[in-house]
Design a protein around this motif. Sequence first.
Motif, PDB file in Angstrom:
ATOM      1  N   MET A 135      46.037  16.460 -24.978  1.00  0.00           N
ATOM      2  CA  MET A 135      44.874  15.788 -25.509  1.00  0.00           C
ATOM      3  C   MET A 135      45.282  14.471 -26.176  1.00  0.00           C
ATOM      4  N   ALA A 136      46.438  13.979 -25.884  1.00  0.00           N
ATOM      5  CA  ALA A 136      46.957  12.768 -26.522  1.00  0.00           C
ATOM      6  C   ALA A 136      46.025  11.574 -26.358  1.00  0.00           C
ATOM      7  N   GLN A 137      45.349  11.468 -25.219  1.00  0.00           N
ATOM      8  CA  GLN A 137      44.491  10.315 -25.004  1.00  0.00           C
ATOM      9  C   GLN A 137      43.149  10.432 -25.713  1.00  0.00           C
ATOM     10  N   PHE A 138      42.826  11.599 -26.256  1.00  0.00           N
ATOM     11  CA  PHE A 138      41.568  11.813 -26.956  1.00  0.00           C
ATOM     12  C   PHE A 138      41.843  12.086 -28.431  1.00  0.00           C
ATOM     13  N   GLN A 139      41.179  11.367 -29.297  1.00  0.00           N
ATOM     14  CA  GLN A 139      41.361  11.543 -30.733  1.00  0.00           C
ATOM     15  C   GLN A 139      40.773  12.868 -31.211  1.00  0.00           C
ATOM     16  N   ASP A 164      35.562  13.656 -28.002  1.00  0.00           N
ATOM     17  CA  ASP A 164      35.861  12.472 -27.182  1.00  0.00           C
ATOM     18  C   ASP A 164      36.155  12.884 -25.738  1.00  0.00           C
ATOM     19  N   ALA A 165      36.856  13.979 -25.571  1.00  0.00           N
ATOM     20  CA  ALA A 165      37.166  14.484 -24.228  1.00  0.00           C
ATOM     21  C   ALA A 165      35.886  14.925 -23.518  1.00  0.00           C
ATOM     22  N   TYR A 198      33.984  11.861 -22.488  1.00  0.00           N
ATOM     23  CA  TYR A 198      34.667  11.249 -21.347  1.00  0.00           C
ATOM     24  C   TYR A 198      34.290  11.955 -20.043  1.00  0.00           C
ATOM     25  N   GLU A 210      40.964  15.851 -16.757  1.00  0.00           N
ATOM     26  CA  GLU A 210      41.780  15.734 -17.960  1.00  0.00           C
ATOM     27  C   GLU A 210      40.940  15.893 -19.228  1.00  0.00           C
TER      28      GLU A 210
END
Length: 130
Positions: free
Chosen positions: A1-5, A9-10, A13, A59
């Motif tokens: 989940m590194a790309q989502f704070q 958010d995921a 997305y 993702e």
Amino acid sequence: MAQFQKPEDAVKYRKSVMTVMGNHFGRIGAMANGRVPFDAKAAADSAAIVETMSKLPWEGFVAGTDKGDTRALPAVWTEQAKFKERSEKLQTETAKLNAAAKTGNLDAIKTAFGAAGQSCKACHDDFRKD
């Protein structure tokens, strides 16, 4: 989940990706079903977008995104192999749709559209609420 704070958010997305994909898929469907005149360039443009978008939402189905503003069923996380299989099937069928759309042949597009649509439906039937 590194790309989502945050988990939300995921979810946002993946829902955004599905919305864009559905919009362009619907444009092709309107042509395939005769509701709007066939435009080979518009069909090809939309099919290219659909194929690209079909690779993106997965993702966003990470741990912690099963709650909140989502229509994803728990089966996404409890039946991960089946979910992965369905996502891969969608990607395969949208690639075929894109290839058919590049030919400009409406009959080929109709056939590929039907298969891609069945792929969408199968996943929604098993993994999406309502």
